[in-house]
Design an enzyme around this catalytic site. Structure first.
Site, short mmCIF file in Angstrom:
data_model
loop_
_atom_site.label_atom_id
_atom_site.label_comp_id
_atom_site.label_asym_id
_atom_site.label_seq_id
_atom_site.Cartn_x
_atom_site.Cartn_y
_atom_site.Cartn_z
N ARG A 268 -9.71 -0.40 15.67
CA ARG A 268 -9.62 0.34 14.69
C ARG A 268 -10.83 -0.36 13.57
O ARG A 268 -11.92 -0.12 13.67
CB ARG A 268 -8.45 0.39 13.66
CG ARG A 268 -8.23 1.42 12.67
CD ARG A 268 -7.03 1.51 12.18
NE ARG A 268 -6.22 0.26 11.82
CZ ARG A 268 -5.12 0.03 11.29
NH1 ARG A 268 -4.33 1.06 11.24
NH2 ARG A 268 -4.84 -1.04 10.62
N TYR B 5 14.19 29.79 8.61
CA TYR B 5 13.03 30.45 8.75
C TYR B 5 12.85 30.46 10.39
O TYR B 5 13.20 29.55 11.11
CB TYR B 5 11.94 29.63 8.34
CG TYR B 5 11.88 29.62 6.78
CD1 TYR B 5 11.47 31.21 6.35
CD2 TYR B 5 11.98 28.86 5.81
CE1 TYR B 5 11.23 31.38 4.85
CE2 TYR B 5 11.68 29.14 4.47
CZ TYR B 5 11.25 30.38 4.03
OH TYR B 5 11.27 30.77 2.74
N LYS C 94 1.00 -1.15 -0.07
CA LYS C 94 -0.02 0.21 0.06
C LYS C 94 0.80 1.23 -0.10
O LYS C 94 2.02 1.18 0.37
CB LYS C 94 -0.84 -0.05 1.38
CG LYS C 94 -0.11 -0.04 2.59
CD LYS C 94 -1.11 -0.46 3.76
CE LYS C 94 -0.23 -0.18 5.26
NZ LYS C 94 -0.93 -1.23 6.04
N MET D 248 11.06 24.13 2.40
CA MET D 248 10.47 23.30 1.26
C MET D 248 11.60 22.51 0.32
O MET D 248 11.63 21.17 0.06
CB MET D 248 9.47 23.82 0.48
CG MET D 248 8.67 23.40 -0.57
SD MET D 248 7.48 24.14 -1.40
CE MET D 248 6.51 24.53 -0.38
C1 LIG Z 1 -0.10 -2.01 6.71
C2 LIG Z 1 -0.51 -3.37 7.03
C3 LIG Z 1 0.08 -4.25 7.46
C4 LIG Z 1 2.07 -4.19 7.34
O1 LIG Z 1 2.25 -3.52 8.53
P1 LIG Z 1 3.93 -3.32 8.66
O2 LIG Z 1 3.86 -2.88 10.02
O3 LIG Z 1 4.46 -2.49 7.74
O4 LIG Z 1 4.58 -4.72 8.57
C5 LIG Z 1 -0.28 -5.62 7.63
N1 LIG Z 1 -1.62 -5.92 8.07
C6 LIG Z 1 -2.34 -4.89 7.75
C7 LIG Z 1 -3.70 -5.22 7.74
C8 LIG Z 1 -1.90 -3.73 7.37
O5 LIG Z 1 -2.93 -2.76 7.13
#
Ligand SMILES: *Cc1c(COP(=O)(O)O)cnc(C)c1O
Length: 361
Positions: free
Chosen positions: A130, A255, A35, A303
């Site tokens: 969550r 800055y 992702k 930036m």
């Molecule tokens: C992002 C995610 C992972 C991976 O987590 P890491 O800590 O990067 O290994 C695994 N399971 C789910 C459901 C996730 O959303």
């Protein structure tokens, strides 16, 4: 002249880290989590390199489309499931797996007409609070899902650790026990571990592990760095010194005029900034490698530029190489100085940067 800021991606390291996961969880299938543009490393290039993955995990349909367009034919799991009913058409067209974490999603699936039998990963909330169904409702939800005709009948049960990065967290044990008790009598495949769990919860590797961060060569455990787990950083962020100036004692740099020179001193300007993904919140004192020597950030990042203390970097000159994080400077350490986590730094690297790909194979 092109801007010297660039990001290096080491695909050999990526393969090596994947092998590490395999060694740590030899009996489990591996769902590589890609992702957020593979945590900033480039989605399709990472998936192509990790073709040995048993499946891939993404956050949205757009990422799945990119993978299918790149020729990835392995299962792809939507980690948050479909967001709308309309998306189910794409789920079927692209032959995706989906997480189901909410009753609304079951209603969508019930309404959906298709020949495609959707593979479902049923998400259980064991304490993260969550996503996921309450522990008490799982038997009923599981039966409901099995009664739907457009769902594949091999449902995977999954949950997610809230604090596996902290080896002392008591919630981890609670979650692990809950998941084990709840799932032991359902003849389903199971999945519980992200990277941190893969390293310190070997009793809950189950059928699928879901590594993200560790594939990219970063320690998933708090207060450790990749080398502690024989992982190799995949991304490194580089630039160059583009100016050097002598600043007088008592004068300020950058800055907000926050950093004051304690003596007459050389200050270096590096072409990298928060517009590239270098953290705006990095504090004065954050390490920066110049010519292989460790210097320190001074003042607030801008930036496109940062300012560094060049006392102690003798012979520094314009054009000298600068490493912001990578092989010689753990991103974990930079994240700490910016009061954030490596995940945020990696996934925040901006697409405007030049990319160099390394691959020894
Ligand atoms: C992002 C995610 C992972 C991976 O987590 P890491 O800590 O990067 O290994 C695994 N399971 C789910 C459901 C996730 O959303």
């Amino acid at each position: 002249m092109s801007r010297p800021a660039k990001v290096n991606i080491n695909l050999t390291a990526l393969r090596k880290n994947f092998s590490r996961v395999k060694n740590l969880a030899p009996k489990s299938s591996i769902l590589s989590v890609v992702k957020a543009d593979a945590y900033g490393h480039g989605l399709s290039r990472v998936a192509e390199t990790l073709q040995q993955s048993d499946a891939f995990g993404v956050a949205c349909v757009e990422e799945a489309i990119e993978l299918r367009d790149a020729g990835v034919d392995r299962p792809i799991l939507l980690l948050e499931g479909p967001f709308t009913f309309e998306e189910l058409t794409l789920v079927a067209a692209l032959k995706l797996d989906i997480v189901v974490h909410h009753a609304e999603q079951i209603k969508m699936i019930e309404r959906f007409q298709s020949d495609y039998q959707i593979p479902v990963w049923l998400k259980i909330d064991t304490g993260m609070h969550r996503l996921g169904f309450d522990v008490g409702s799982i038997k009923q939800v599981h039966e409901k899902l099995l009664s739907l005709k457009n769902i594949k009948d091999e449902i995977v049960l999954m949950s997610h650790y809230a604090d596996a990065a902290n080896p002392d967290a008591s919630i981890t044990k609670t979650q692990s026990t809950k998941f084990q008790e709840l799932t032991q009598n359902l003849s389903c495949k199971r999945s519980m571990c992200n990277s941190a769990g893969i390293i310190n919860q070997s009793n809950s590797h189950y059928d699928y592990v879901r590594p993200g961060l560790m594939l990219y060569g970063v320690s998933p455990i708090n207060n450790k760095v990749s080398s502690d787990f024989d992982l190799t950083p995949v991304m490194s962020l580089h630039s160059e010194l583009i100016a050097i100036k002598s600043v007088n004692k008592g004068d300020t740099v950058g800055y907000g005029a926050t950093w004051r020179c304690p003596e007459d001193m050389p200050v270096g300007i590096v072409a990298i900034g928060y517009g590239d993904g270098y953290p705006r919140h990095a504090k004065s004192g954050t390490p920066v490698m110049i010519n292989g020597l460790q210097a320190q950030l001074i003042g607030h990042p801008s930036m496109d530029m940062i300012t560094v203390d060049l006392r102690g970097i003798s012979g520094a000159k314009i054009g000298d190489p600068v490493e912001l994080w990578g092989d010689n400077l753990p991103v974990e350490l930079v994240a700490k100085h910016a009061e954030t986590i490596a995940y945020e730094l990696l996934s925040g690297v901006h697409k405007r940067l030049n990319v160099n790909i390394y691959d020894e194979d």
